[in-house]
Motif scaffolding. Sequence first.
Motif: not given
Length: 417
Positions: A38-41, A53, A55, A73, A113, A117, A194, A197, A235
């Motif tokens: 995972i790159t989001r968090f 994900e 990309k 998203l 998402i 937030e 999406a 998270t 997603e």
Amino acid sequence: MQLKRVVITGMGALTPIGNNLAEYRKGLFEGQSGAGNITRFDTTRYKTKFACEVKGYYPLAHFDKKSARKTDLFCQYALVVADEALAHSGLLESTVNRQRVGVIWSTGMGGMISFQEEVLNLAANHMNPRFNPFFITKIIGDISSGMISIKHGFQGVNFNTVSACASSSHAIIDAYNYIRLGKADAIVTGGSEAVVTETGIGGFSAIKALSQNNASPATASRPFDQNRDGFVLGEGAGALVLEELEHALSRGATILAEVIGGGVSADAYHITATHPEGAGALLGMQDALNEAGITADDVDYLNPHATSTPLGDESEAKAIERLFGESFGKVAISATKSMTGHLLGAAGAAEAIACVLAIQENKVPPTINCETLDPEINPSFPLVRDKALAKTIDIAMSNTFGFGGHNATLVLRRYQA
């Protein structure tokens, strides 16, 4: 009344193995895995550290800054694939009565998402609470169908379906029914999701639904394999333009496939677990075949729900065996979630597109990562593994099942005049 025939004239895809229809087709038939860290968090404190994900997606490549900021998203994904499907169909290039064009979209989770937030912002500033004025419109699921219609001026039937992981199959079936009843000439349908998270990963981990194969994300989604340990969260989005046959022919549209049946049922069993014998799944599949006026022996390709959960895959395999019989006839089966992961509310749309591509290409996409078939599953189970299989496919079927016991099965056929 005489029911109308319903055909597919356009498709769009945004997935972990391809950001448009052509890339998705390539990824499917080449057996690509969309999984990775995972790159989001920061996943340091999470049991599952990987997902499928999308990309290389950049909101400002599709939206101006203001539009991107007020749109979650999942809704951005919806708008992107709807545009691709409409362009593919050529529907907007013709003189079309936009009062007779609708949108039936779907999402299982909506603007997760944006919700996360906003809650984090509230927690950090609870003494002086301030909310984004677009908070509500960013999180509600139906905003996707609304925004597609607003963008293109479609004034026909418009709503979203929600049935967890069966959501977009229900949306497609609803679109099919509205058109064949004569209530619309064309409908943009599909689904988007999406939820990669902290809350998405954490929530599904809490119910022990996710794989924890952090050492090898690319092989973690392994439907029907004896060592599967849960699904891989994905997603993305998929869109299809469904159209009444005569309307499509009158404008010279290219017909990709025909929708001939949709079956729906409920397990009436458990909030998350499927019925252990696949009773609801069998009921929905049989309903779809009955509506299509065919038998299981007529089906060439089945794309199962097959998420890679221990109970879910086994129960679905039992239902499939009961439907087709131990000989399984001529059907070939492949589980494309092995590549895309589980797109939740968008899964049905992505997999319906996979079925159309299989019909077009006369090729069954592979199931990757199934090294040893679960011994509880019939060893004759006709699972296509590792490589795509060349095969004439005239009729394809797709299963999707959702938390709450929701089941939806779609039947597609090669178009015949």
